[in-house]
Design a protein around this motif. Structure first.
Motif, short mmCIF file in Angstrom:
data_model
loop_
_atom_site.label_atom_id
_atom_site.label_comp_id
_atom_site.label_asym_id
_atom_site.label_seq_id
_atom_site.Cartn_x
_atom_site.Cartn_y
_atom_site.Cartn_z
N CYS A 29 -98.40 -13.73 -63.96
CA CYS A 29 -98.03 -12.63 -63.50
C CYS A 29 -97.65 -10.93 -64.53
O CYS A 29 -97.38 -11.15 -65.16
CB CYS A 29 -96.54 -12.78 -63.38
SG CYS A 29 -94.91 -11.60 -62.80
N VAL A 31 -96.02 -8.52 -64.56
CA VAL A 31 -94.84 -7.90 -63.77
C VAL A 31 -93.69 -8.62 -65.79
O VAL A 31 -93.48 -7.68 -66.37
CB VAL A 31 -93.23 -7.73 -63.23
CG1 VAL A 31 -92.55 -7.38 -62.72
CG2 VAL A 31 -94.31 -7.18 -61.96
N CYS A 32 -93.97 -9.70 -65.41
CA CYS A 32 -93.36 -11.19 -66.49
C CYS A 32 -94.08 -11.47 -67.61
O CYS A 32 -93.55 -12.56 -68.14
CB CYS A 32 -91.64 -11.82 -65.43
SG CYS A 32 -92.86 -12.75 -65.16
N CYS A 46 -95.39 -14.59 -58.15
CA CYS A 46 -95.13 -15.07 -59.39
C CYS A 46 -93.12 -16.20 -59.24
O CYS A 46 -92.65 -15.36 -57.97
CB CYS A 46 -93.89 -14.19 -60.25
SG CYS A 46 -93.33 -14.67 -61.84
N CYS A 49 -90.67 -13.94 -61.27
CA CYS A 49 -89.50 -12.89 -60.81
C CYS A 49 -90.07 -12.87 -59.18
O CYS A 49 -89.14 -11.60 -58.59
CB CYS A 49 -89.61 -11.59 -61.54
SG CYS A 49 -92.14 -10.90 -61.33
N THR A 51 -92.49 -11.30 -57.86
CA THR A 51 -93.80 -10.66 -57.08
C THR A 51 -95.21 -11.20 -56.36
O THR A 51 -95.62 -12.56 -56.92
CB THR A 51 -94.15 -9.93 -58.65
OG1 THR A 51 -93.49 -9.55 -59.27
CG2 THR A 51 -95.48 -8.94 -58.92
#
Ligand SMILES: [Zn+2]
Length: 126
Positions: A29, A31-32, A46, A49, A51
């Motif tokens: 991911c 983002v995380c 994801c 989170c 996403t």
């Protein structure tokens, strides 16, 4: 990220995704950093989170890689022909030879621009 997900929560969500039959992917991911999953519907998400990520179709990627390899070979050959033309020319550069050299340069130019556009395509997908 302001609301950080605890380690336990993260593990729980990963486990849930696996239990739902989602397929874990080698990509992570953006983002995380958790592993991404492919849902049965073909979406890439994801599990931690939430996403949604659009990945390059790997088949398409492979196709582009193959085309690039072929082009690399073609360009390499053309450059060799060009070198030979120039080497054989020595002092006398006949019009015929100049024409051949020009068309080789043209072909190299065309092949290079196709190569560049393929590299571009790859970047755009990522
Ligand atoms: Zn995430």
């Amino acid at each position: 990220m302001s609301d950080e997900i605890s380690r336990e929560e993260r593990s729980k969500r990963l486990a849930e995704a696996l239990l739902k039959g989602w397929r874990m992917l080698p990509e992570t991911c953006p983002v995380c950093g958790s592993p991404l999953f492919e849902t049965p519907g073909g979406e890439v998400v994801c599990a931690v989170c939430g996403t949604k990520v659009i990945l390059v179709q790997s088949e398409e990627d492979v196709k582009i890689e193959k085309q690039k390899l072929i082009l690399e070979k073609i360009i390499g050959d053309l450059v060799r022909y060009l070198e030979r033309e120039i080497y054989e020319a020595k002092e006398e550069l006949s019009n015929e030879r100049i024409e051949r050299i020009n068309s080789l340069l043209d072909a190299i130019d065309k092949a290079s621009s196709i190569y560049k556009s393929l590299t571009h395509q790859e970047k755009r997908h990522r």
